[in-house]
Write a protein that holds these residues in place. Structure first.
Motif, short mmCIF file in Angstrom:
data_model
loop_
_atom_site.label_atom_id
_atom_site.label_comp_id
_atom_site.label_asym_id
_atom_site.label_seq_id
_atom_site.Cartn_x
_atom_site.Cartn_y
_atom_site.Cartn_z
N ALA A 84 11.41 -4.95 0.02
CA ALA A 84 10.89 -5.69 1.17
C ALA A 84 10.26 -4.75 2.20
O ALA A 84 9.50 -5.20 3.06
CB ALA A 84 12.01 -6.50 1.82
N TRP A 85 10.58 -3.48 2.10
CA TRP A 85 10.03 -2.50 3.05
C TRP A 85 8.70 -1.93 2.58
O TRP A 85 8.22 -0.94 3.14
CB TRP A 85 11.03 -1.36 3.25
N GLN A 86 8.12 -2.47 1.58
CA GLN A 86 6.91 -1.87 1.00
C GLN A 86 5.79 -1.76 2.03
O GLN A 86 5.12 -0.73 2.12
CB GLN A 86 6.45 -2.71 -0.20
N SER A 87 5.59 -2.80 2.81
CA SER A 87 4.51 -2.74 3.80
C SER A 87 4.80 -1.71 4.88
O SER A 87 3.89 -0.98 5.33
CB SER A 87 4.33 -4.13 4.44
N ILE A 88 6.06 -1.61 5.28
CA ILE A 88 6.42 -0.62 6.31
C ILE A 88 6.25 0.80 5.78
O ILE A 88 5.74 1.68 6.47
CB ILE A 88 7.88 -0.87 6.79
N VAL A 89 6.67 1.02 4.53
CA VAL A 89 6.55 2.35 3.93
C VAL A 89 5.08 2.72 3.77
O VAL A 89 4.67 3.86 4.04
CB VAL A 89 7.28 2.39 2.57
N THR A 90 4.26 1.77 3.37
CA THR A 90 2.83 2.05 3.21
C THR A 90 2.19 2.43 4.55
O THR A 90 1.40 3.38 4.65
CB THR A 90 2.12 0.83 2.62
N LEU A 91 2.55 1.70 5.59
CA LEU A 91 2.02 2.02 6.92
C LEU A 91 2.49 3.39 7.38
O LEU A 91 1.71 4.17 7.96
CB LEU A 91 2.46 0.94 7.91
N ALA A 92 3.76 3.69 7.14
CA ALA A 92 4.29 5.00 7.54
C ALA A 92 3.58 6.13 6.80
O ALA A 92 3.26 7.18 7.39
CB ALA A 92 5.79 5.05 7.29
N MET A 93 3.29 5.95 5.54
CA MET A 93 2.60 6.98 4.77
C MET A 93 1.17 7.17 5.26
O MET A 93 0.65 8.29 5.32
CB MET A 93 2.61 6.62 3.28
N LEU A 94 0.51 6.06 5.65
CA LEU A 94 -0.85 6.19 6.18
C LEU A 94 -0.85 6.95 7.51
O LEU A 94 -1.73 7.78 7.76
CB LEU A 94 -1.45 4.79 6.37
N VAL A 95 0.16 6.67 8.35
CA VAL A 95 0.26 7.40 9.62
C VAL A 95 0.53 8.88 9.35
O VAL A 95 -0.06 9.76 10.01
CB VAL A 95 1.37 6.78 10.49
N MET A 96 1.38 9.18 8.41
CA MET A 96 1.67 10.57 8.07
C MET A 96 0.42 11.28 7.56
O MET A 96 0.15 12.44 7.91
CB MET A 96 2.78 10.64 7.02
#
Length: 222
Positions: A150-162
């Motif tokens: 369920a955290w897939q969207s959050i993880v994707t956003l975090a990786m883009l910010v990184m």
């Protein structure tokens, strides 16, 4: 008659003496001619041919697979010799790696050789770079995504910010490295992109995994 005989004998004696003198002269002149030495008349053998004659004839190729295995076994040596040779190779490889990690220019890869590249590494190693945290943070985010889909969207956003932070810091680091290199090595022919990319790759590695090992600590003056 006697006078005729004497004259005849004296007439015949003179040519005989002349022929003997001529024969003696030819005999004396004969040794003066160059005597052909042994081995002339053919090209001088090459070094490979001479070594081949010293080693002896070359063995014929093996006719069967069994004969080939037997010949390999003979040339391979005993088991103890093979173990000793393998131990020597391992020791030499470890020594080369230790010298490479220590920064000895002779044992470094071509991309790492030279005083200029060592200076770039010192600049990177003296900084606390956020880009070096990208790999462990990315691995942690990927594992968390598998643990909680369920955290897939959050993880994707975090990786883009990184990734955005990583690109920005890499650009800043490249500018710093190029400016300091131009001041220290004004005759350098390395392009700004090559130096910036070299510094970025170095900074993106974890400090303990960098090769050669850092010579300076974080915060040291360079």
């Amino acid at each position: 008659m006697k006078l005729f005989r004497r004259g005849e004998s004296s007439g015949t004696d003179v040519p005989a003496d002349s022929s003997r003198a001529a024969t003696a002269t030819e005999a004396d002149a004969a040794p003066a001619k160059a005597t052909p030495t042994a081995g002339k008349g053919r090209p001088t053998p090459s070094r490979r041919e001479a070594e081949g004659r010293r080693r002896g004839p070359v063995a014929p190729p093996p006719m069967t697979a069994k004969e080939a295995r037997a010949r390999r076994k003979e040339t391979r040596g005993s088991k103890a010799d093979r173990k000793a040779a393998a131990a020597e190779r391992r020791a030499a490889a470890q020594d080369r790696r230790a010298r490479m990690l220590a920064g000895e220019d002779k044992y470094l890869l071509p991309r790492d050789r030279g005083e200029l590249r060592a200076y770039v590494r010192d600049i990177v190693d003296a900084r606390r770079n956020l880009v070096g945290l990208f790999m462990p943070m990315a691995l942690l985010l990927i594992l968390s995504m598998f643990a909680a889909p369920a955290w897939q969207s959050i993880v994707t956003l975090a990786m883009l910010v990184m990734m955005a932070f990583m690109i920005a810091e890499g650009f800043l680091l490249g500018r710093i490295v190029n400016r300091r290199v131009r001041e220290r090595f004004p005759k350098s022919t390395d392009t700004g992109f090559r130096l910036g990319w070299y510094a970025f790759v170095r900074a993106s590695q974890m400090r303990k995994m960098r090769a050669p090992k850092p010579r300076v600590g974080p915060g040291d003056a360079i």
